[in-house]
Design a protein around this motif. Structure first.
Motif, PDB file in Angstrom:
ATOM      1  N   LEU A  21      40.993  62.129  16.871  1.00 35.32           N
ATOM      2  CA  LEU A  21      41.603  62.921  15.812  1.00 35.32           C
ATOM      3  C   LEU A  21      43.002  63.303  16.268  1.00 35.32           C
ATOM      4  CD1 LEU A  21      41.405  64.470  13.093  1.00 35.32           C
ATOM      5  CD2 LEU A  21      40.657  66.458  14.444  1.00 35.32           C
ATOM      6  N   VAL A  22      44.005  62.888  15.508  1.00 31.53           N
ATOM      7  CA  VAL A  22      45.399  63.204  15.821  1.00 31.53           C
ATOM      8  C   VAL A  22      45.828  64.340  14.898  1.00 31.53           C
ATOM      9  CG1 VAL A  22      47.765  62.333  15.963  1.00 31.53           C
ATOM     10  CG2 VAL A  22      45.831  60.806  16.467  1.00 31.53           C
ATOM     11  N   VAL A  23      46.167  65.466  15.468  1.00 27.80           N
ATOM     12  CA  VAL A  23      46.594  66.628  14.686  1.00 27.80           C
ATOM     13  C   VAL A  23      48.122  66.670  14.699  1.00 27.80           C
ATOM     14  CG1 VAL A  23      46.448  69.125  14.402  1.00 27.80           C
ATOM     15  CG2 VAL A  23      44.496  67.850  15.329  1.00 27.80           C
ATOM     16  N   GLY A  24      48.718  66.401  13.542  1.00 27.34           N
ATOM     17  CA  GLY A  24      50.173  66.376  13.427  1.00 27.34           C
ATOM     18  C   GLY A  24      50.669  65.001  13.047  1.00 27.34           C
ATOM     19  N   ALA A  25      51.387  64.914  11.921  1.00 21.21           N
ATOM     20  CA  ALA A  25      51.888  63.628  11.424  1.00 21.21           C
ATOM     21  C   ALA A  25      53.405  63.560  11.489  1.00 21.21           C
ATOM     22  CB  ALA A  25      51.397  63.378  10.000  1.00 21.21           C
ATOM     23  N   GLY A  26      53.969  64.111  12.566  1.00 19.84           N
ATOM     24  CA  GLY A  26      55.378  63.901  12.849  1.00 19.84           C
ATOM     25  C   GLY A  26      55.560  62.569  13.559  1.00 19.84           C
ATOM     26  N   PRO A  27      56.730  62.310  14.106  1.00 19.44           N
ATOM     27  CA  PRO A  27      56.959  61.032  14.787  1.00 19.44           C
ATOM     28  C   PRO A  27      55.978  60.761  15.932  1.00 19.44           C
ATOM     29  CG  PRO A  27      59.032  62.122  14.363  1.00 19.44           C
ATOM     30  CD  PRO A  27      57.967  63.107  14.000  1.00 19.44           C
ATOM     31  N   THR A  28      55.614  61.804  16.691  1.00 18.01           N
ATOM     32  CA  THR A  28      54.685  61.600  17.807  1.00 18.01           C
ATOM     33  C   THR A  28      53.310  61.203  17.297  1.00 18.01           C
ATOM     34  OG1 THR A  28      55.859  63.219  19.178  1.00 18.01           O
ATOM     35  CG2 THR A  28      53.600  62.686  19.804  1.00 18.01           C
ATOM     36  N   GLY A  63      58.777  62.489  22.511  1.00 15.84           N
ATOM     37  CA  GLY A  63      57.460  62.472  21.893  1.00 15.84           C
ATOM     38  C   GLY A  63      56.994  61.082  21.520  1.00 15.84           C
ATOM     39  N   ILE A  64      57.893  60.255  20.991  1.00 15.10           N
ATOM     40  CA  ILE A  64      57.548  58.875  20.652  1.00 15.10           C
ATOM     41  C   ILE A  64      57.098  58.126  21.895  1.00 15.10           C
ATOM     42  CG2 ILE A  64      58.584  56.657  19.989  1.00 15.10           C
ATOM     43  CD1 ILE A  64      60.229  58.235  17.894  1.00 15.10           C
ATOM     44  N   GLN A  65      57.808  58.330  22.980  1.00 15.29           N
ATOM     45  CA  GLN A  65      57.457  57.631  24.224  1.00 15.29           C
ATOM     46  C   GLN A  65      56.166  58.178  24.829  1.00 15.29           C
ATOM     47  OE1 GLN A  65      61.211  57.591  26.543  1.00 15.29           O
ATOM     48  NE2 GLN A  65      62.219  57.381  24.552  1.00 15.29           N
ATOM     49  N   ASP A  66      55.931  59.486  24.704  1.00 14.29           N
ATOM     50  CA  ASP A  66      54.615  60.047  25.068  1.00 14.29           C
ATOM     51  C   ASP A  66      53.505  59.282  24.348  1.00 14.29           C
ATOM     52  OD1 ASP A  66      55.691  62.148  26.574  1.00 14.29           O
ATOM     53  OD2 ASP A  66      55.340  63.673  25.046  1.00 14.29           O
ATOM     54  N   ALA A  67      53.691  59.111  23.042  1.00 15.72           N
ATOM     55  CA  ALA A  67      52.640  58.560  22.196  1.00 15.72           C
ATOM     56  C   ALA A  67      52.247  57.151  22.613  1.00 15.72           C
ATOM     57  CB  ALA A  67      53.086  58.575  20.739  1.00 15.72           C
TER      58      ALA A  67
END
Length: 396
Positions: free
Chosen positions: A23-30, A310-314
């Motif tokens: 479950l991914v909470v948050g639909a921003g770029p990350t 954040g993108i690179q974290d993901a």
């Protein structure tokens, strides 16, 4: 991947079963990058977000070279490049005098520039790709409780719905509910300054392929190009107004830009204000709860690193989650944290230095600019800054 067909609460023979692997909470770029990367790996994920569609008023506008590199395998980079403005130069100026020029053109990458694009457009491209992969975003869904045990995680929403998952990723920003539910400290502090942000139409001495950081005696101002002939202005202002006027933006550019009247504000399209913090989560993981993006770290926008981090974290986290859900030891999630948290510490330190330099007391600014102009003549300094701003220094 069956995202849209997942039932919120499945019961088979009296036992609660997993509705989704992640479950991914948050639909921003990350969160969207993570969902795309998981879908690409064949991992069932569900994305939820508390905001209705189209409610994004976020501030990020730079996609750097390293982010484009990691988004390329997901078939997202080309879409962003097609929409964005390429800015191959970054300059720091004292009024009309250039102190440092960073030229990205010589960097060893297919993306030798900063790509200037509103965050809303970046999110739209990621959402389109997620939908192509069979995913969707369920919204608005507000998380109220996250409870984990050895078998999984139960997430409860304000409308009474529940979701059972193997893991939950908090990509829900600086005020992360997942981080709070996990009991993870968010250490750091806040800056005193308030910042004005405005997307405007300009005429005059404004190059389109360049991000300019004005370090004038009157204060800092960022001028950056966006698609459609728009420029973004960011400036620290004492008690910045919620809706900046054209007259105020013009006053800032006249006092801090290349000279009075050399840049003219024709129209303010959108404006806002914000304050900035510098914080890092004490850990990125608590059992089956994992953090990424602004939920794990937040810092000054100086250098345009926040969304990129954040993108690179993901992408790194997706690789770990794909392995773990396929049966690998969940210690791989600790490896994710050990890899990404030092990067966040480094970025927070760099952006903190840039911010404190940019907001020095007025009496110290001429000395600062003299020093910056001196080091700006050193090729090695310009090259090192280019590697950092592009994110290529964090290649693994």
């Amino acid at each position: 991947m069956g995202y849209a067909n997942k039932r919120w609460h499945n019961i088979v023979e009296g036992a609660v079963m997993d509705d989704t692997d992640v479950l991914v909470v948050g639909a921003g770029p990350t969160g969207l990058t993570l969902a795309c990367a998981l879908a690409d790996e064949g991992v069932a994920a569900t994305v939820v977000d508390r905001q209705p569609a189209g409610a994004n008023t976020s501030r990020a506008a730079v996609v750097n070279a390293r982010s484009l590199e990691v988004l390329e395998p997901l078939d997202v980079a080309r879409r962003l490049v097609a929409e964005g403005v390429r800015a191959p130069r970054f300059t720091i100026r004292d009024r009309a005098r250039t102190l440092i020029t960073v030229d990205f053109a010589g960097l060893p990458t297919d993306y030798p520039y900063s790509l200037m694009l509103p965050q809303s457009s970046t999110e739209a491209a990621l959402l389109t790709r997620l939908e192509e992969l069979g995913g969707t975003v369920v919204r608005p869904k507000v998380v109220t409780d996250v409870t984990q045990n050895r078998g999984g995680v139960t997430t409860t929403f304000d409308d009474g719905d529940t979701v059972r998952s193997r893991y939950v990723v908090g990509a829900d920003g600086v005020h992360s509910t997942v981080r709070r539910q996990a009991g993870i400290r968010f250490d750091g502090g806040a800056y005193d300054d308030s910042f004005l942000l405005a997307d405007v139409r300009l005429t005059g001495d404004v190059p389109d392929g360049e991000v300019i950081l004005f370090w004038a005696g009157a204060g800092l101002t960022v001028v950056a190009p966006l698609p459609g002939g728009v420029h973004r202005i960011v400036a620290p202002v004492v008690e910045a107004p919620e809706q900046p006027s054209a007259a105020l933006v013009q006053q800032i550019l006249d006092s801090r830009g290349p000279g009075a009247g050399r840049i003219v504000v024709r129209e303010v399209i959108w404006g806002s204000r914000f304050r900035i913090q510098h914080r890092i989560a004490e850990t990125y993981r608590s059992g089956r709860l994992v953090l990424a993006g602004d939920a794990a770290h937040v810092h000054s926008p100086a250098g345009g690193q926040g969304m990129n981090l954040g993108i690179q974290d993901a992408v790194v986290l997706a690789e770990a989650l794909a392995a773990v859900t396929a049966g690998a030891p969940d210690e791989l999630l600790d490896d994710y944290a050990c890899t990404r948290r030092p990067v966040a510490r480094d970025v927070v330190a760099m952006t903190d230095r840039l911010t404190r330099l940019a907001t020095l007391p007025r009496g110290l600014r001429p000395l600062r600019n003299t020093a910056i102009g001196g080091v700006g003549r050193i090729a090695a300094v310009r090259a090192a800054l280019g590697w950092r701003l592009s994110g290529l220094v964090y290649r693994t």
